[in-house]
Design an enzyme around this catalytic site. Structure first.
Site, PDB file in Angstrom:
ATOM      1  N   CYS A  85       0.996  -0.997  -0.276  1.00 35.66           N
ATOM      2  CA  CYS A  85      -0.068  -0.059  -0.088  1.00 35.66           C
ATOM      3  C   CYS A  85       0.960   1.118   0.047  1.00 35.66           C
ATOM      4  O   CYS A  85       0.561   2.187  -0.435  1.00 35.66           O
ATOM      5  CB  CYS A  85      -0.853   0.070   1.298  1.00 35.66           C
ATOM      6  SG  CYS A  85      -1.772  -1.456   1.610  1.00 35.66           S
ATOM      7  N   HIS A 324     -10.096   0.273  -2.541  1.00 32.26           N
ATOM      8  CA  HIS A 324      -8.635   0.374  -2.091  1.00 32.26           C
ATOM      9  C   HIS A 324      -7.710  -0.162  -3.148  1.00 32.26           C
ATOM     10  O   HIS A 324      -7.754  -1.536  -3.043  1.00 32.26           O
ATOM     11  CB  HIS A 324      -8.280  -0.137  -0.627  1.00 32.26           C
ATOM     12  CG  HIS A 324      -6.947  -0.250  -0.397  1.00 32.26           C
ATOM     13  ND1 HIS A 324      -5.975   0.508  -0.706  1.00 32.26           N
ATOM     14  CD2 HIS A 324      -6.268  -0.788   0.767  1.00 32.26           C
ATOM     15  CE1 HIS A 324      -4.624   0.054  -0.084  1.00 32.26           C
ATOM     16  NE2 HIS A 324      -5.231  -0.555   0.894  1.00 32.26           N
TER      17      HIS A 324
END
Length: 366
Positions: A85, A324
């Site tokens: 991420c 996401h």
């Protein structure tokens, strides 16, 4: 000399299986990269490097694919990175280092992720057993310190006394802010009919309370959905920024730091501390912040632990209201921050946690 962002744009963020489900990484990334170049007034031949964060694509060099699909010259090699991420913000810090060292003059930095088309993973065994599919790769060499991400988020909630009601309230607010936001065409590049993030919706406490838990206090309502998306920033020197007539966004500093592998959601606190020490700033100097919402609990813990003003955090909603796309999420936060700072001025912060207990923070200045 401080590196400058002179263009920042992204695709909409679309949950997996949606409008972007058939788009390969170059199909998803190239139109956004091209739009960033147009905004910057930079010709493809002027580009020195393209840095692309990608976590799920299965290897190879996605940056090279995106660069060629976007029509960049063949001399642009492309650099792909995977810090899960955090990679989308790490790409910006790498671009800053290249430009400020004069190793490059124009760097396009960003991320692209297709959750919809991610390859299946199979684990092989030396004893001849059939390959076994798996979803999450190891993020720690110690199994007892390498939890499932939802379980890690619930452990964080327990450790910091953050209730499910607190998490649901944060998620509801994220959706509400996203529903009320107006995203410009300069920020979101229209693709496949998507000119806004389609996941944002009206939520209520009673609706959120009815969602079944995934792990303790963690539910589908207070964790971000898997998604597809891309985002890119054009990073140049101050001198080139001035010669092109841009009012750039300065990349003032940033840091990536590791913390406890079993509590990845709290790692941004270490990255923020290092960034503030590096830049001589503090939370009081931050006019606008984009704090990643992979889970509501991690955003809450990081805002509380850093003394950021909650009113300045995720002004247009966060990942809970978008989704996401792992490798792209950090750059999406940076693009959001750039556009907010162009409206408000001042200094802004983007930060994101990643599996394995690492995080990146970046400070930008209008």
């Amino acid at each position: 000399m401080t590196a400058q962002i002179i263009a920042a744009c992204r695709s909409a963020v679309v949950p997996r299986g949606g409008a972007f489900a058939a788009l390969s990484l170059p199909d998803l990334g190239a139109p956004v990269l091209q739009a960033a170049l147009r905004q910057a007034g930079i010709a493809p031949a002027q580009v020195d490097e393209v840095i692309v964060s990608n976590a799920l694509g299965g290897g190879g060099n996605p940056a090279r694919l995106v660069a060629l699909a976007a029509g960049l010259p063949e001399h642009v090699a492309g650099l792909s990175i995977d810090r899960q991420c955090a990679g989308g913000l790490d790409a910006l810090l790498l671009a800053k280092a290249l430009v400020e060292s004069s190793a490059a003059h124009v760097v396009i930095a960003g991320g692209v992720e297709s959750y919809s088309l991610r390859p299946q993973r199979l684990r092989n065994f030396p004893d001849g057993r059939p390959p076994e599919p798996y979803d999450q790769p190891p993020f720690s060499p110690w199994p007892d310190r390498d939890p499932d991400m939802a379980q890690a988020a619930d452990a964080l909630a327990q450790a910091y006394g953050i209730s499910r009601a607190d998490q649901d309230a944060w998620a509801i607010a994220s959706h509400r802010k996203a529903m009320g936001a107006c995203f410009s065409a300069e920020e979101i590049v229209g693709m496949e009919g998507q000119t806004n993030d389609p996941f944002a919706r009206r939520m209520s406490p009673s609706l959120a309370a009815r969602v079944k838990p995934v792990a303790g206090s963690i539910t589908a309502a207070n964790m971000a959905v898997a998604a597809d998306g891309a985002a890119f920033c054009v990073v140049v020197s101050e001198q080139l920024c001035r010669s092109l007539g841009h009012s750039g966004i300065r990349i003032m500093g940033g840091a990536t730091k590791g913390d406890q592998p079993e509590l990845p959601g709290i790692a941004p606190l270490a990255a923020m501390r290092a960034t503030f020490d590096q830049t001589g700033l503090s939370a009081r100097n931050i006019a606008c912040a984009e704090v990643m919402e992979a889970f509501a609990v991690q955003a809450i813990a990081c805002v509380q632990g850093s003394d950021l003003d909650p009113a300045c955090v995720n002004i247009g909603g966060g990942a809970l209201a978008r989704g996401h796309p792992i490798g792209a999420s950090g750059t999406i936060n940076a693009v959001r921050l750039c556009h907010e700072l162009r409206k408000t001025g001042g200094t802004g912060l983007a930060t994101i946690a990643a599996a394995g207990g690492i995080a990146t923070a970046v400070v930008l200045g209008a």
